[in-house]
Enzyme design. Structure first.
Site, short mmCIF file in Angstrom:
data_model
loop_
_atom_site.label_atom_id
_atom_site.label_comp_id
_atom_site.label_asym_id
_atom_site.label_seq_id
_atom_site.Cartn_x
_atom_site.Cartn_y
_atom_site.Cartn_z
N PRO A 74 0.84 -1.20 0.00
CG PRO A 74 -0.51 -1.44 1.88
CD PRO A 74 0.67 -2.03 1.19
CG LEU A 75 1.32 5.66 -2.26
CD1 LEU A 75 2.54 5.23 -3.07
CD2 LEU A 75 0.49 6.65 -3.04
CB CYS A 76 -0.69 4.84 3.42
SG CYS A 76 -1.37 3.23 3.76
CB THR A 77 2.78 0.56 3.93
OG1 THR A 77 1.54 0.18 4.50
CG2 THR A 77 3.92 -0.16 4.63
CG ASN A 104 2.73 8.19 5.21
OD1 ASN A 104 3.39 9.09 4.71
ND2 ASN A 104 1.45 7.99 4.94
#
Lengths: 535, 444
Positions: free
Chosen positions: B210-213, B216
């Site tokens: 996932p992009l957020c992982t 961030n």
């Protein structure tokens, strides 16, 4: 502060060429492969197919032993014999064709039969890491098997007849450190956290976190928090039954729910994962039976100067287990929903613990080696690290000698014979076929006009064999008929299936990674099925 | 001097035993005869798709099993990392077409063999090409290509007016796949047995982060590599070109940036090998597994062509991590398969006043049954054809893009509307039929 980036390692030619397999058995597995010496008896289609899948990944060297001359029939089934080579020594032609596959591999040949070598140069086979034999029949197989068993050289015997295949592994003792199991549960030790782990996890009070912190806290911290709570209200006992685990899981669910929109509750991902780990990671991990058996094995408790590094390390591991009551921590953490800092902190705690255990086992192993009068480098630190990391996957196989199997008067097959579809019947037919060849010096059905009479003879031989073993079973005629239909034909594609399988077993033996076959494999290409028997 | 008839040569003596003698396990239609060997030697045409790890083995195996007329198709060129298993290639062949080198090698080695190479994508060949073969065998590593060829052999089927399948239009498809020490082989009789699309759920989903992982909360070295690949590269565009995993300069740049990022977060384990693995999505491969799976496929081709045994029905898995394990079973044909069931596919729509065309496209991409990549949609409204969205042609994409944010109702699509969907995963179109689950929809 982080160290400056090292110069990018522009990979060398070799690691580029072998990249796809190095991802499987690593540089250390490759090194063993590159130092190995393999012998092939008889350059049949099956034999050269096995060597092909060993030469491509880069074994050190091979030697072909074969006294036959290339025939036209050979060319029809064996890819590694050139069209114009009829009449030339088969060992020579096959060696030339195979060497083309990989310039890293050395190869030579002996234009003599295995029979001749066994009776004239006894020590010849001792120099190999593995000997592979194809189309070797009783008369040669039995003395070869006995000899290699005595000098402790692994032997792989293979046959390919029509749609039927056979692989038999003869190996006295084989030890595996990296079994590469398909799935394994993570080694978390939440049932009994050591001081550093407990200290860190205790410092996180889930109920005092704000919503944002709560959504980033590692699942292990959540699980630990509620597990502690659970223990406090259950006299310190861990949840073991399903219903008890359910209580723990409900505590996690109650805490992790957050409200989103109109009365729709969702559970944060890290809480979901905590629930997942609550299923399998809160009860003590027992030492697996096969590892216990290794620690209690005679080879582990009665070391000698001839003990291999595997057994020295096992003895050191035994001491650690006696002192600490548990296996070394694996030291790897599965990925889990968490912020970077907490995850990395946790990961370091696990890694340090694993290093601590490995150091302890290494110290003990060195001491043991010293006491035995063995050299300082008998066990290496890197070896011990692998050993400890994979302590729960350790595996020992003790095989049996083929000559004994053939000379046994009471081969115990009773458990298999009840099922008429069991492939053990093909094993019995192949044994009958071996005896047929010893008696008549041809394959049953080799000549077009002899299929019917050979079928009767083969049935008679098989009946006698079963009688000798004390069974009154009657084999289904059709299977015996099918084998007579083959008349000893070697179908290239069937040999290629068997060749790939056998080559992989040889790679397992050489690298001590992955669990080899134990010990007899039958492949039925008619139905695309197979079975393994321990004989 | 009299020429000895090919099939009388001694080299075929092994094959003759199983082709000219009766046996208890042959196909019911099997009639032992020298004609069978003549058929595979002179008439039978086989197509091999892929000249890589499986393709090289298949070519050797089939040529050794008597097949003389073989075509092989592959668009790739030879790379150094192929040489540990693609045994028809040598160091001097690096950079040359795989299909070409493989064909030349076999034609030179096996007397009388006529291998025809095709160095192009499978999509370049049309129906007439594929119809020319008795059996097609695949050694591919791409699921999309597998689905495409599967769609092709299904599209070659003929049904009569009563919907009865014309058996002579069936071209059997034999398919193999490997990953490390695992593999599978299958026999597909299009229209009769489970096809690739019927069993799409058997393929493991691709690992994605996932992009957020990755942006961030990176935790694994893979997260750092992925971040550099999907965020830093497009932003900095260091070489002014698209990322090429085979370009050492590109991989080195990613390696250095990923290492920088990993150090910043105290993440261990970024190595050059790992970076390559993530960037190129490398699947580990070894000679032995490819040899086994190809040979299982070649044996099935031989059975199909000669009837000397009944063919595999229809799926076999192989794994030699722990001993040697095989398992054969019958994968089930799906009555509502999007490709081989010969019927339009209903798609249930909760609320056509809210569902936008974009949502429908997302559904076609994410739904387990469709798993499309980049679908284009057309339909017929009031007898006139209407293009809803075509992503692959720039001009039409721009013209139809506004439709994406319109609802199905706004686009004039009604309950029971049939939409023709084209996608890279299939050579023919799939027809979907909208089914509105709320009964009264007011259409203004």
């Amino acid at each position: 502060m982080s160290s400056p980036a090292p110069k990018s390692p522009e990979q060398n030619e070799k690691s580029k060429k072998y990249d796809r397999q190095l991802r499987l058995w690593g540089d250390h597995g490759q090194k063993l492969l590159e130092n190995s010496k393999v012998c092939l008896i008889n350059a049949t289609a099956l034999g050269t197919e096995i060597l092909k899948s060993l030469i491509l990944p880069g074994i050190g060297s091979f030697t072909i032993v074969d006294g036959e001359k290339v025939s036209e029939e050979d060319i029809g089934s064996n890819f590694f014999l050139e069209n114009d080579s009829v009449g030339l020594p088969r060992a020579h032609v096959a060696t030339q064709c195979l060497l083309e596959l990989n310039p890293d591999v050395r190869g030579d040949y002996i234009d003599e039969s295995a029979e001749h070598i066994i009776s004239n140069t006894q020590n010849f086979f001792k120099n190999f890491d593995v000997v592979i034999a194809t189309a070797v029949h009783e008369k040669v197989l039995l003395p070869l098997s006995k000899h290699l068993w005595e000098c402790d050289v692994p032997l792989v015997v293979c046959h390919s007849i029509g749609f039927l295949g056979y692989i038999r592994l003869q190996i006295k003792e084989h030890t595996v450190i990296e079994a590469h199991p398909d799935s394994e549960s993570p080694d978390l030790r939440l049932d009994k956290p050591w001081t550093a782990l407990k200290g860190y996890l205790d410092s996180i009070n889930i109920e005092q976190l704000d919503q944002k912190e709560k959504s980033h806290v590692p699942p292990l911290a959540i699980l630990h928090y509620y597990l502690t709570k659970y223990k406090n209200s259950h006299n310190g006992a861990l949840p073991s039954k399903r219903a008890e685990k359910e209580v723990l899981k409900q505590m996690i669910r109650d805490s992790g729910h957050s409200e989103e929109g109109n009365n729709r509750f969702i559970l944060e991902e890290n809480f979901e994962q905590a629930l997942h780990y609550a299923n399998s990671c809160v009860t003590p991990r027992p030492i697996p039976d096969h590892v216990k058996a290794i620690l209690d094995d005679d080879s582990c408790t009665n070391l000698t100067q001839n003990s291999s590094s595997f057994w020295i390390m096992s003895a050191a591991l035994r001491e650690l287990v006696q002192a600490e009551g548990e296996l070394p921590v694996k030291g790897t953490l599965p990925d889990m929903a968490a912020d970077t800092l907490s995850y990395v902190t946790l990961q370091n705690i696990y890694r340090k613990r694993a290093e601590h255990h490995a150091e302890s086992v290494y110290r003990r192993a060195q001491q043991i080696a010293r006491n035995l009068g063995l050299p300082q480098d008998w066990v290496t630190e890197s070896e011990v690290k692998y050993f400890c990391k994979h302590a729960s996957e350790l595996h020992v196989i003790r095989g049996s000698c083929i000559a004994n199997e053939y000379q046994k008067s009471n081969l115990d097959l009773s458990s298999y014979l009840e099922d008429p579809d069991c492939l053990i019947f093909y094993y019995i037919i192949l044994r009958g076929l071996e005896r047929f060849i010893s008696e008549y010096n041809v394959y049953p059905g080799q000549l077009d006009d002899q299929v019917e009479p050979d079928l009767l003879k083969l049935k008679g031989i098989i009946g006698k064999l079963l009688n000798e073993w004390g069974y009154s079973h009657v084999l289904r005629d059709e299977r015996v008929h099918e084998v007579c239909r083959y008349g000893g034909a070697e179908l290239h594609s069937v040999s290629a299936i068997l060749g790939g399988c056998a080559a992989q077993e040889v790679i397992k033996i050489i690298t001590h990674q992955y669990k080899p076959l134990n010990n007899t494999f039958i492949y039925d290409a008619i139905n695309t099925t197979s079975a393994t028997f321990c004989l | 001097m009299e020429e000895v008839k090919e099939s009388h040569q001694k080299r075929w003596i092994h094959l003759k035993k199983v082709l000219e003698r009766p046996g208890p396990f042959t196909h019911p239609e099997f009639e032992p005869s020298p004609d069978i060997l003549d058929f595979i030697l002179s008439t039978c045409k086989i197509l091999i798709i892929g000249a890589g790890g499986l393709g090289c083995e298949l070519l050797k195996d089939l040529a050794m099993m008597g097949f003389k007329h073989i075509d092989i198709i592959d668009m790739d060129i030879i790379d150094l990392s192929n040489l540990n298993r693609q045994f028809l290639f040598r160091h001097k062949d690096i950079g040359v077409s795989k299909a070409q080198v493989a064909a030349n090698y076999i034609n030179a080695r096996i007397a009388g063999c006529q291998v025809t190479p095709h160095c192009c994508p499978i999509e370049d060949k049309k129906e007439d090409f594929y119809r020319g073969f008795h059996i097609i065998v695949c050694g591919l590593d791409s699921i999309t290509a597998r689905r495409w060829i599967n769609g092709m052999v299904v599209s070659l089927l003929n049904y009569d007016d009563n919907g009865v399948l014309d058996q002579s239009s069936i071209i059997p498809l034999v398919d193999g796949g490997t990953e490390g020490f695992k593999g599978n082989a299958r026999v597909i009789l299009p229209g009769m047995t489970a096809c690739v699309e019927c069993t799409l759920d058997l393929y493991p989903p691709q690992v994605t982060y996932p992009l957020c992982t990755i942006a961030n909360t990176p935790r694994l070295p893979e997260h750092c590599v992925e971040y550099v690949k999907v965020v830093q590269w497009p932003k900095e565009n260091p070489f002014g070109v698209a990322l090429d995993g085979d370009d050492a300069q590109h991989t080195t740049w990613i390696y250095e940036k990923a290492l920088e990022r990993a150090n910043q977060f105290n993440i261990h384990g970024v190595t050059f090998r790992l970076v390559q693995g993530v960037v190129k999505n490398i699947i580990p491969a070894v000679a032995s597994t490819n040899a086994v799976i190809s040979a299982v496929c070649a044996t099935e081709v031989f059975k199909l062509a000669t009837s000397c045994c009944t063919p595999l029905n229809n799926f076999m898995v192989f794994n030699d991590i722990d001993g040697i394990y095989t398992y054969a079973y019958e994968a089930e044909k799906k009555d509502n398969c999007t490709v081989c069931s010969n019927i339009p596919h209903p798609v249930d729509i909760d609320d056509p006043c809210k569902m936008k065309l974009k949502d429908l496209i997302d559904f076609l991409c994410e739904n387990i049954k469709f798993q499309m990549k980049n679908p284009g949609l057309t339909t017929t409204i009031d007898g006139k054809s209407k293009t809803l969205y075509i992503p692959t042609i720039k001009m039409i994409e721009e013209r139809t893009r506004p439709n994406l944010s319109k609802t199905l109702i706004d686009l004039g699509l009604r309950d029971g509307q049939e939409i023709v969907v084209a996608d890279v995963t299939t050579p023919t179109s799939v027809i979907i039929k909208l089914r509105y689950t709320i009964s009264d929809v007011e259409i203004n």
